[in-house]
Design a protein around this motif. Structure first.
Motif, PDB file in Angstrom:
ATOM      1  N   ARG A   1       0.843  -1.187   0.000  1.00  0.00           N
ATOM      2  CA  ARG A   1       0.000   0.000   0.000  1.00  0.00           C
ATOM      3  C   ARG A   1       0.885   1.246   0.000  1.00  0.00           C
ATOM      4  NH1 ARG A   1      -5.300   0.406   1.021  1.00  0.00           N
ATOM      5  NH2 ARG A   1      -5.437  -1.702   1.771  1.00  0.00           N
TER       6      ARG A   1
ATOM      7  N   ASN B   1      -3.992   9.524  -0.135  1.00  0.00           N
ATOM      8  CA  ASN B   1      -5.138   9.168   0.714  1.00  0.00           C
ATOM      9  C   ASN B   1      -6.373   9.985   0.352  1.00  0.00           C
ATOM     10  OD1 ASN B   1      -3.768   7.186   2.106  1.00  0.00           O
ATOM     11  ND2 ASN B   1      -3.132   8.549   3.741  1.00  0.00           N
TER      12      ASN B   1
ATOM     13  N   ARG C   1      -7.642   8.500  -2.905  1.00  0.00           N
ATOM     14  CA  ARG C   1      -8.304   7.212  -2.654  1.00  0.00           C
ATOM     15  C   ARG C   1      -9.706   7.438  -2.102  1.00  0.00           C
ATOM     16  NH1 ARG C   1      -6.776   4.428   1.482  1.00  0.00           N
ATOM     17  NH2 ARG C   1      -8.063   2.662   1.049  1.00  0.00           N
ATOM     18  N   SER C   2      -9.860   8.363  -1.173  1.00  0.00           N
ATOM     19  CA  SER C   2     -11.172   8.656  -0.587  1.00  0.00           C
ATOM     20  C   SER C   2     -12.126   9.199  -1.637  1.00  0.00           C
ATOM     21  CB  SER C   2     -11.044   9.662   0.552  1.00  0.00           C
ATOM     22  OG  SER C   2     -10.303   9.116   1.598  1.00  0.00           O
TER      23      SER C   2
ATOM     24  N   SER D   1     -13.004   6.346  -4.049  1.00  0.00           N
ATOM     25  CA  SER D   1     -13.901   5.379  -3.407  1.00  0.00           C
ATOM     26  C   SER D   1     -15.333   5.911  -3.352  1.00  0.00           C
ATOM     27  CB  SER D   1     -13.391   5.057  -2.001  1.00  0.00           C
ATOM     28  OG  SER D   1     -14.149   4.026  -1.431  1.00  0.00           O
TER      29      SER D   1
ATOM     30  N   LYS E   1     -14.002  -4.184  -2.381  1.00  0.00           N
ATOM     31  CA  LYS E   1     -13.794  -3.882  -0.969  1.00  0.00           C
ATOM     32  C   LYS E   1     -12.952  -2.638  -0.760  1.00  0.00           C
ATOM     33  CE  LYS E   1     -14.291  -8.586   0.698  1.00  0.00           C
ATOM     34  NZ  LYS E   1     -13.636  -9.725   1.331  1.00  0.00           N
ATOM     35  N   ASP E   2     -12.003  -2.402  -1.662  1.00  0.00           N
ATOM     36  CA  ASP E   2     -11.095  -1.279  -1.455  1.00  0.00           C
ATOM     37  C   ASP E   2     -10.441  -0.897  -2.768  1.00  0.00           C
ATOM     38  OD1 ASP E   2      -9.679   0.682  -0.097  1.00  0.00           O
ATOM     39  OD2 ASP E   2      -8.366  -0.701   0.971  1.00  0.00           O
TER      40      ASP E   2
ATOM     41  N   LEU F   1     -10.370  -6.164  -5.052  1.00  0.00           N
ATOM     42  CA  LEU F   1      -9.649  -4.900  -4.990  1.00  0.00           C
ATOM     43  C   LEU F   1      -9.578  -4.269  -6.372  1.00  0.00           C
ATOM     44  CD1 LEU F   1      -6.541  -5.835  -2.826  1.00  0.00           C
ATOM     45  CD2 LEU F   1      -8.539  -4.550  -2.103  1.00  0.00           C
TER      46      LEU F   1
END
Length: 182
Positions: free
Chosen positions: A5, A12, A15-16, A19, A41-42, A63
């Motif tokens: 990761r 970050n 990614r947020s 997502s 899931k991510d 993923l």
């Protein structure tokens, strides 16, 4: 298989954002398609993917993996890559298999709103060229410390010219990143 990761404040945040964008698309896809399986899931942003891949869907861990270099692209292009990988995840959630770029996969892309004419393979070639340009700049900068003054100055000038022509730079390039495996 190990998952590595990449983390930094910018990554970050991206990614947020990604997502939330994909979760919203999954909700709209549930209205269009009938499925109850989890889709993903991510999202993992990976430092280097094989063959300069922009991203892929890992069906074993559910993923969506995106190449770190994608974060340097404009928002519309990043969203198209995310939609493309989400379409693979939805294809798997609906059919139970990964069908590649089948007509059903392309239908999912269309329903999710991928830009017409988006071609991930052409973008991949563009990123490979950009990567080669970055490598060339690094070599020229190293050569700029040559003891031969003329050679050093020419290398520095060429590196500067290449950097000025490079339009795909972001704050991510200057930010310290942490790489770790859980």
């Amino acid at each position: 298989e190990r998952i590595i990761r990449v983390t930094s404040d910018s990554i970050n945040e991206e990614r947020s954002r990604a997502s939330a964008f994909l979760i919203e698309l999954v909700q709209s896809a549930k209205k269009e398609f009938s499925f109850s399986s989890p889709v993903f899931k991510d999202i993992v942003i990976a430092p280097e993917l094989n063959d300069h891949a922009l991203g892929f869907f890992n069906d074993k861990y559910l993923l969506i993996v995106i190449n770190e270099s994608v974060m340097e692209l404009d928002l519309a292009t990043r969203n198209n890559i995310l939609i493309h990988e989400l379409a693979h995840a939805l294809d798997y959630a609906i059919t139970g298999t990964l069908s590649g770029h089948s007509p059903f996969f392309r239908h999912i892309c269309q329903c999710l709103g991928i830009d017409e004419g988006f071609d991930k393979s052409k973008l991949k070639q563009s990123l490979i060229a950009m990567h080669k340009k970055h490598e060339r700049i690094e070599k020229l900068i190293a050569l700029s410390s040559s003891p031969f003054e003329n050679e050093a100055m020419q290398a520095l000038k060429k590196a500067r010219d290449l950097m000025l022509s490079n339009t795909c730079t972001t704050a991510l390039a200057n930010e310290e990143k942490l790489y770790f495996a859980p």
